[in-house]
Design a protein around this motif. Structure first.
Motif: not given
Length: 190
Positions: A146-151, A180-181, A185-186
């Motif tokens: 989750i942190h990696a996606l937020a970054q 969706y976000a 991002l993935k």
């Protein structure tokens, strides 16, 4: 503009025509040709079902697919306009046209506000969605992922995906916009 069939179903008239022809050929042929036409019809039917599910499977997919089709049209018109006026392509103009077409011409003030806010926030909009709502939509994800996606969301620049995410947020709520976000991002939003 794309056909009404593609807009609703996710596959076009050529695919539907080939499916109908293969079904008719299956009915009127005999022996090996019947088997071949039946196999083609089954493959086309499976692909049509797959495209329909990818196009209409979730609320965000319904908005994303149609939004990207509209954006392609808006971007083409903006490119032609920019060329005739001797200026560079403006992603802001194309995104404004996208938002206006998706939201309606009676919402011009809301569209202007949305575009302005998204230009200011850029990827922070997606980052806030992920950090605020991930525990509702990605319960099995680790805090590190989750942190990696937020970054990664922080570095997203203004574009049609942000406009579409905002429309999903306003239409279907923050949880669907977060889904969706995360898909965006993935690399799963296609």
């Amino acid at each position: 503009m794309v056909s009404d069939l593609y807009w609703r179903m996710g596959f076009g008239q050529i695919h539907a025509g080939l499916l109908i022809i293969s079904l008719i050929a299956t009915f009127y042929s005999k022996g090996t040709f019947r088997f071949l036409f039946a196999a083609v019809a089954i493959i086309l039917l499976i692909f049509a079902w797959y495209r329909y599910q990818r196009w209409n499977g979730t609320p965000w997919r319904k908005v994303h697919g149609r939004g990207m089709l509209l954006y392609a049209s808006c971007a083409g018109l903006e490119q032609a306009k920019a060329t005739s006026e001797g200026r560079r392509f403006s992603i802001e103009n194309a995104c404004y046209d996208l938002a206006e077409k998706m939201c309606g011409q009676d919402k011009i003030l809301e569209v202007m506000t949305m575009i302005g806010d998204l230009q200011d926030e850029q990827g922070l909009f997606l980052q806030d969605l992920i950090l605020t709502n991930f525990h509702y939509v990605a319960q099995k994800s680790s805090p590190d992922s989750i942190h990696a996606l937020a970054q990664a969301a922080e570095s997203v620049k203004f574009g049609p995906h942000l406009v579409i995410a905002n429309i999903i947020y306003n239409t279907h709520g923050p949880h669907e916009a977060t889904r969706y976000a995360i898909a965006l991002l993935k690399g799963d939003a296609h």
